[in-house]
Design an enzyme around this catalytic site. Sequence first.
Site, PDB file in Angstrom:
ATOM      1  N   THR A   1       0.189   6.603  -3.446  1.00  0.00           N
ATOM      2  CA  THR A   1      -0.533   6.813  -4.701  1.00  0.00           C
ATOM      3  C   THR A   1      -1.202   5.541  -5.204  1.00  0.00           C
ATOM      4  O   THR A   1      -2.370   5.559  -5.593  1.00  0.00           O
ATOM      5  CB  THR A   1       0.423   7.349  -5.792  1.00  0.00           C
ATOM      6  OG1 THR A   1       1.039   8.552  -5.320  1.00  0.00           O
ATOM      7  CG2 THR A   1      -0.336   7.646  -7.073  1.00  0.00           C
TER       8      THR A   1
ATOM      9  N   THR B   1       5.696   8.283  -4.743  1.00  0.00           N
ATOM     10  CA  THR B   1       5.125   9.609  -4.477  1.00  0.00           C
ATOM     11  C   THR B   1       6.219  10.527  -3.955  1.00  0.00           C
ATOM     12  O   THR B   1       6.343  11.687  -4.360  1.00  0.00           O
ATOM     13  CB  THR B   1       3.979   9.503  -3.461  1.00  0.00           C
ATOM     14  OG1 THR B   1       3.028   8.545  -3.947  1.00  0.00           O
ATOM     15  CG2 THR B   1       3.293  10.843  -3.272  1.00  0.00           C
TER      16      THR B   1
ATOM     17  N   VAL C   1       0.851  -1.193   0.000  1.00  0.00           N
ATOM     18  CA  VAL C   1       0.000   0.000   0.000  1.00  0.00           C
ATOM     19  C   VAL C   1       0.885   1.240   0.000  1.00  0.00           C
ATOM     20  O   VAL C   1       1.548   1.551   0.998  1.00  0.00           O
ATOM     21  CB  VAL C   1      -0.936   0.024   1.222  1.00  0.00           C
ATOM     22  CG1 VAL C   1      -1.850   1.248   1.156  1.00  0.00           C
ATOM     23  CG2 VAL C   1      -1.763  -1.252   1.302  1.00  0.00           C
TER      24      VAL C   1
ATOM     25  N   ASP D   1       8.188   0.282   3.529  1.00  0.00           N
ATOM     26  CA  ASP D   1       8.556   0.046   2.131  1.00  0.00           C
ATOM     27  C   ASP D   1      10.060   0.126   1.917  1.00  0.00           C
ATOM     28  O   ASP D   1      10.632  -0.624   1.121  1.00  0.00           O
ATOM     29  CB  ASP D   1       7.826   1.031   1.212  1.00  0.00           C
ATOM     30  CG  ASP D   1       8.032   2.488   1.605  1.00  0.00           C
ATOM     31  OD1 ASP D   1       8.317   2.768   2.789  1.00  0.00           O
ATOM     32  OD2 ASP D   1       7.894   3.366   0.727  1.00  0.00           O
TER      33      ASP D   1
ATOM     34  N   ASP E   1      13.968   4.579  -4.936  1.00  0.00           N
ATOM     35  CA  ASP E   1      12.563   4.221  -5.168  1.00  0.00           C
ATOM     36  C   ASP E   1      11.803   5.455  -5.633  1.00  0.00           C
ATOM     37  O   ASP E   1      11.597   6.405  -4.873  1.00  0.00           O
ATOM     38  CB  ASP E   1      11.951   3.666  -3.885  1.00  0.00           C
ATOM     39  CG  ASP E   1      10.546   3.103  -4.100  1.00  0.00           C
ATOM     40  OD1 ASP E   1       9.974   3.316  -5.190  1.00  0.00           O
ATOM     41  OD2 ASP E   1      10.016   2.464  -3.175  1.00  0.00           O
TER      42      ASP E   1
END
Length: 255
Positions: free
Chosen positions: A10, A132, A7, A109, A129
Amino acid sequence: MILVIDVGNTNTVFGVYDGKKLLNHWRMETSKGKTSDEYGMFIVSLLSYEKIDVGKIEAVVIASVVPPIMYSLEHAIRKYFKLEPMVVGPGIKTGINIKYENPREVGADRIINAVAALELYGGPLIIVDFGTATTFCAVSSKGEYLGGVICPGIKISAEALFQKTAKLPKIDLVKPETVIGRNTVSSMQSGIIYGYVGEVDYIVRRMKKEMKEDNIKVIATGGLARLIASESETIDEINGLLTLEGLRIIYERNK
Protein backbone atom coordinates in the site's frame (compact mmCIF):
# COMPACT_ATOMS: atom_id res chain seq x y z
CA MET A 1 24.23 8.95 5.82
CA ILE A 2 22.14 6.13 4.37
CA LEU A 3 18.77 6.11 2.64
CA VAL A 4 16.46 3.21 3.51
CA ILE A 5 13.38 2.35 1.45
CA ASP A 6 10.57 0.01 2.52
CA VAL A 7 8.24 -0.83 -0.40
CA GLY A 8 4.95 -2.22 0.88
CA ASN A 9 1.80 -3.21 -0.97
CA THR A 10 0.00 0.00 0.00
CA ASN A 11 2.70 2.50 0.97
CA THR A 12 6.40 3.06 0.37
CA VAL A 13 8.37 4.58 3.24
CA PHE A 14 11.69 6.41 2.85
CA GLY A 15 14.03 7.23 5.72
CA VAL A 16 17.46 8.83 6.13
CA TYR A 17 19.84 7.78 8.89
CA ASP A 18 22.95 9.55 10.09
CA GLY A 19 24.60 6.74 12.02
CA LYS A 20 21.89 5.33 14.29
CA LYS A 21 19.83 8.52 14.24
CA LEU A 22 16.79 8.69 11.98
CA LEU A 23 16.84 12.23 10.58
CA ASN A 24 13.43 12.03 8.92
CA HIS A 25 11.07 9.70 7.11
CA TRP A 26 8.39 10.09 4.45
CA ARG A 27 5.52 8.01 3.12
CA MET A 28 4.04 7.78 -0.38
CA GLU A 29 1.46 5.56 -2.02
CA THR A 30 3.02 2.53 -3.71
CA SER A 31 2.45 2.81 -7.45
CA LYS A 32 3.55 0.29 -10.06
CA GLY A 33 3.30 2.88 -12.83
CA LYS A 34 6.02 5.30 -11.73
CA THR A 35 9.13 5.71 -13.88
CA SER A 36 12.69 5.78 -12.56
CA ASP A 37 12.79 9.55 -13.13
CA GLU A 38 9.61 10.06 -11.11
CA TYR A 39 11.10 8.08 -8.23
CA GLY A 40 14.46 9.82 -8.52
CA MET A 41 13.05 13.36 -8.62
CA PHE A 42 10.63 12.60 -5.79
CA ILE A 43 13.38 11.32 -3.49
CA VAL A 44 15.79 14.14 -4.37
CA SER A 45 13.08 16.74 -3.76
CA LEU A 46 12.34 15.26 -0.32
CA LEU A 47 15.98 15.40 0.66
CA SER A 48 16.38 18.93 -0.72
CA TYR A 49 13.32 20.12 1.22
CA GLU A 50 14.92 18.83 4.42
CA LYS A 51 18.27 20.39 3.40
CA ILE A 52 19.92 16.96 3.21
CA ASP A 53 22.78 16.92 0.69
CA VAL A 54 22.16 14.12 -1.84
CA GLY A 55 25.93 13.80 -2.25
CA LYS A 56 26.27 12.78 1.40
CA ILE A 57 24.12 9.67 0.95
CA GLU A 58 26.70 6.86 1.14
CA ALA A 59 24.39 3.88 0.63
CA VAL A 60 20.81 2.96 -0.22
CA VAL A 61 19.05 -0.10 1.21
CA ILE A 62 15.77 -1.36 -0.26
CA ALA A 63 13.26 -3.97 0.89
CA SER A 64 10.24 -4.68 -1.29
CA VAL A 65 7.25 -7.00 -1.38
CA VAL A 66 6.23 -5.55 -4.78
CA PRO A 67 8.67 -6.95 -7.41
CA PRO A 68 7.30 -4.95 -10.42
CA ILE A 69 8.48 -1.70 -8.82
CA MET A 70 12.08 -2.74 -8.31
CA TYR A 71 13.47 -2.11 -11.81
CA SER A 72 12.40 1.56 -11.82
CA LEU A 73 13.40 2.13 -8.20
CA GLU A 74 16.84 0.55 -8.54
CA HIS A 75 17.48 2.45 -11.78
CA ALA A 76 16.49 5.70 -10.04
CA ILE A 77 19.06 5.10 -7.31
CA ARG A 78 21.81 4.38 -9.85
CA LYS A 79 20.93 7.46 -11.93
CA TYR A 80 20.31 10.05 -9.22
CA PHE A 81 22.63 8.84 -6.46
CA LYS A 82 25.35 7.09 -8.48
CA LEU A 83 25.09 4.17 -6.05
CA GLU A 84 24.34 0.46 -6.37
CA PRO A 85 21.43 -0.19 -3.99
CA MET A 86 21.59 -3.01 -1.46
CA VAL A 87 18.41 -5.06 -1.95
CA VAL A 88 17.36 -7.25 0.96
CA GLY A 89 16.97 -10.82 -0.27
CA PRO A 90 18.90 -14.08 -0.67
CA GLY A 91 22.59 -13.64 0.09
CA ILE A 92 22.11 -10.76 2.51
CA LYS A 93 23.33 -11.37 6.08
CA THR A 94 20.54 -10.97 8.61
CA GLY A 95 21.95 -12.82 11.61
CA ILE A 96 18.72 -14.81 11.92
CA ASN A 97 18.32 -18.57 11.50
CA ILE A 98 15.10 -18.97 9.50
CA LYS A 99 13.21 -22.14 10.48
CA TYR A 100 10.55 -21.81 7.76
CA GLU A 101 10.21 -24.93 5.57
CA ASN A 102 11.24 -22.80 2.59
CA PRO A 103 13.12 -19.71 3.86
CA ARG A 104 12.75 -17.99 0.48
CA GLU A 105 8.99 -17.80 1.03
CA VAL A 106 9.33 -15.45 3.98
CA GLY A 107 8.68 -11.84 3.00
CA ALA A 108 11.66 -9.51 3.36
CA ASP A 109 9.63 -7.17 5.56
CA ARG A 110 8.98 -9.94 8.10
CA ILE A 111 12.65 -10.82 8.41
CA ILE A 112 13.64 -7.15 8.64
CA ASN A 113 11.14 -6.59 11.45
CA ALA A 114 12.55 -9.62 13.27
CA VAL A 115 16.10 -8.29 12.90
CA ALA A 116 15.12 -4.91 14.36
CA ALA A 117 13.00 -6.33 17.19
CA LEU A 118 15.75 -8.73 18.28
CA GLU A 119 18.30 -5.93 18.30
CA LEU A 120 16.05 -3.56 20.23
CA TYR A 121 14.20 -5.87 22.62
CA GLY A 122 15.87 -9.30 22.59
CA GLY A 123 14.00 -12.60 22.25
CA PRO A 124 11.66 -14.36 22.58
CA LEU A 125 9.29 -12.16 20.59
CA ILE A 126 6.07 -12.00 18.67
CA ILE A 127 5.92 -9.20 16.10
CA VAL A 128 2.53 -8.08 14.80
CA ASP A 129 2.69 -5.94 11.66
CA PHE A 130 -0.56 -4.19 10.73
CA GLY A 131 -0.05 -3.67 7.01
CA THR A 132 -2.08 -4.50 3.91
CA ALA A 133 -1.94 -7.99 5.37
CA THR A 134 -1.51 -8.42 9.11
CA THR A 135 1.42 -10.69 9.90
CA PHE A 136 2.46 -12.35 13.14
CA CYS A 137 6.07 -13.52 13.46
CA ALA A 138 7.51 -15.74 16.20
CA VAL A 139 11.17 -15.34 17.15
CA SER A 140 12.81 -17.59 19.74
CA SER A 141 15.14 -16.62 22.57
CA LYS A 142 17.95 -18.05 20.41
CA GLY A 143 17.18 -15.56 17.64
CA GLU A 144 15.48 -18.12 15.39
CA TYR A 145 12.67 -17.08 13.07
CA LEU A 146 10.13 -19.82 13.83
CA GLY A 147 7.30 -18.86 11.48
CA GLY A 148 4.03 -17.07 11.92
CA VAL A 149 0.55 -16.18 10.73
CA ILE A 150 -0.75 -14.13 7.78
CA CYS A 151 -4.25 -12.61 7.94
CA PRO A 152 -6.20 -10.15 5.80
CA GLY A 153 -5.43 -6.62 6.96
CA ILE A 154 -8.01 -4.45 8.69
CA LYS A 155 -8.64 -2.35 5.58
CA ILE A 156 -8.98 -5.45 3.37
CA SER A 157 -11.52 -6.91 5.80
CA ALA A 158 -13.45 -3.65 5.87
CA GLU A 159 -13.44 -3.33 2.06
CA ALA A 160 -14.77 -6.88 1.73
CA LEU A 161 -17.66 -5.96 4.03
CA PHE A 162 -18.47 -2.83 2.00
CA GLN A 163 -18.28 -4.61 -1.36
CA LYS A 164 -20.31 -7.69 -0.48
CA THR A 165 -23.14 -5.98 1.41
CA ALA A 166 -25.11 -3.60 -0.79
CA LYS A 167 -26.94 -1.77 2.00
CA LEU A 168 -23.97 -1.16 4.30
CA PRO A 169 -22.11 2.14 3.88
CA LYS A 170 -18.37 2.75 3.78
CA ILE A 171 -17.15 3.93 7.17
CA ASP A 172 -14.07 5.44 8.77
CA LEU A 173 -11.93 3.05 10.81
CA VAL A 174 -12.59 4.77 14.12
CA LYS A 175 -12.95 2.99 17.46
CA PRO A 176 -16.48 3.40 18.85
CA GLU A 177 -16.96 4.08 22.56
CA THR A 178 -18.96 0.90 23.14
CA VAL A 179 -18.98 -2.58 21.63
CA ILE A 180 -22.77 -2.51 21.39
CA GLY A 181 -23.49 -0.24 18.44
CA ARG A 182 -26.57 2.01 18.49
CA ASN A 183 -26.61 2.60 14.72
CA THR A 184 -25.33 0.94 11.56
CA VAL A 185 -22.06 2.87 11.40
CA SER A 186 -21.05 2.29 15.04
CA SER A 187 -22.11 -1.37 14.77
CA MET A 188 -19.83 -1.83 11.75
CA GLN A 189 -16.98 0.02 13.43
CA SER A 190 -17.38 -2.17 16.49
CA GLY A 191 -17.34 -5.35 14.44
CA ILE A 192 -14.26 -4.37 12.47
CA ILE A 193 -12.18 -2.83 15.29
CA TYR A 194 -13.12 -4.97 18.29
CA GLY A 195 -13.40 -8.08 16.14
CA TYR A 196 -9.85 -7.49 14.98
CA VAL A 197 -8.64 -6.91 18.54
CA GLY A 198 -10.12 -10.27 19.50
CA GLU A 199 -8.45 -11.95 16.53
CA VAL A 200 -5.06 -10.48 17.42
CA ASP A 201 -5.25 -11.43 21.09
CA TYR A 202 -6.41 -14.99 20.34
CA ILE A 203 -3.65 -15.61 17.79
CA VAL A 204 -0.96 -14.15 20.07
CA ARG A 205 -2.08 -16.33 22.99
CA ARG A 206 -2.03 -19.45 20.82
CA MET A 207 1.42 -18.57 19.49
CA LYS A 208 2.74 -18.08 23.03
CA LYS A 209 1.47 -21.55 24.01
CA GLU A 210 3.15 -23.15 21.01
CA MET A 211 6.44 -21.30 21.52
CA LYS A 212 6.73 -22.69 25.08
CA GLU A 213 8.98 -19.89 26.32
CA ASP A 214 8.73 -17.44 29.19
CA ASN A 215 8.47 -13.66 29.02
CA ILE A 216 7.56 -13.42 25.34
CA LYS A 217 7.34 -9.75 24.39
CA VAL A 218 4.78 -8.68 21.79
CA ILE A 219 5.74 -5.76 19.54
CA ALA A 220 3.27 -4.07 17.18
CA THR A 221 4.17 -2.07 14.10
CA GLY A 222 2.42 -0.81 10.97
CA GLY A 223 0.02 1.98 10.17
CA LEU A 224 -2.93 0.82 12.28
CA ALA A 225 -0.93 -0.57 15.21
CA ARG A 226 -2.00 2.15 17.65
CA LEU A 227 -5.69 1.71 16.87
CA ILE A 228 -5.61 -1.98 17.78
CA ALA A 229 -2.94 -1.88 20.49
CA SER A 230 -4.98 0.59 22.54
CA GLU A 231 -7.56 -2.17 23.15
CA SER A 232 -5.35 -5.26 22.95
CA GLU A 233 -4.57 -7.26 26.10
CA THR A 234 -1.47 -8.88 24.59
CA ILE A 235 0.50 -6.14 22.79
CA ASP A 236 3.32 -4.81 24.99
CA GLU A 237 4.87 -2.10 22.84
CA ILE A 238 4.36 -0.17 19.59
CA ASN A 239 7.24 0.71 17.27
CA GLY A 240 6.02 2.30 14.06
CA LEU A 241 9.52 2.55 12.58
CA LEU A 242 10.59 -1.06 13.12
CA THR A 243 11.15 -1.83 9.43
CA LEU A 244 13.29 1.25 8.81
CA GLU A 245 15.39 0.39 11.85
CA GLY A 246 15.80 -3.17 10.57
CA LEU A 247 17.04 -1.90 7.21
CA ARG A 248 19.66 0.22 8.99
CA ILE A 249 20.83 -2.76 11.05
CA ILE A 250 21.02 -5.03 8.00
CA TYR A 251 23.12 -2.44 6.20
CA GLU A 252 25.56 -2.37 9.14
CA ARG A 253 25.86 -6.16 8.97
CA ASN A 254 26.55 -6.21 5.23
CA LYS A 255 28.63 -3.12 4.46
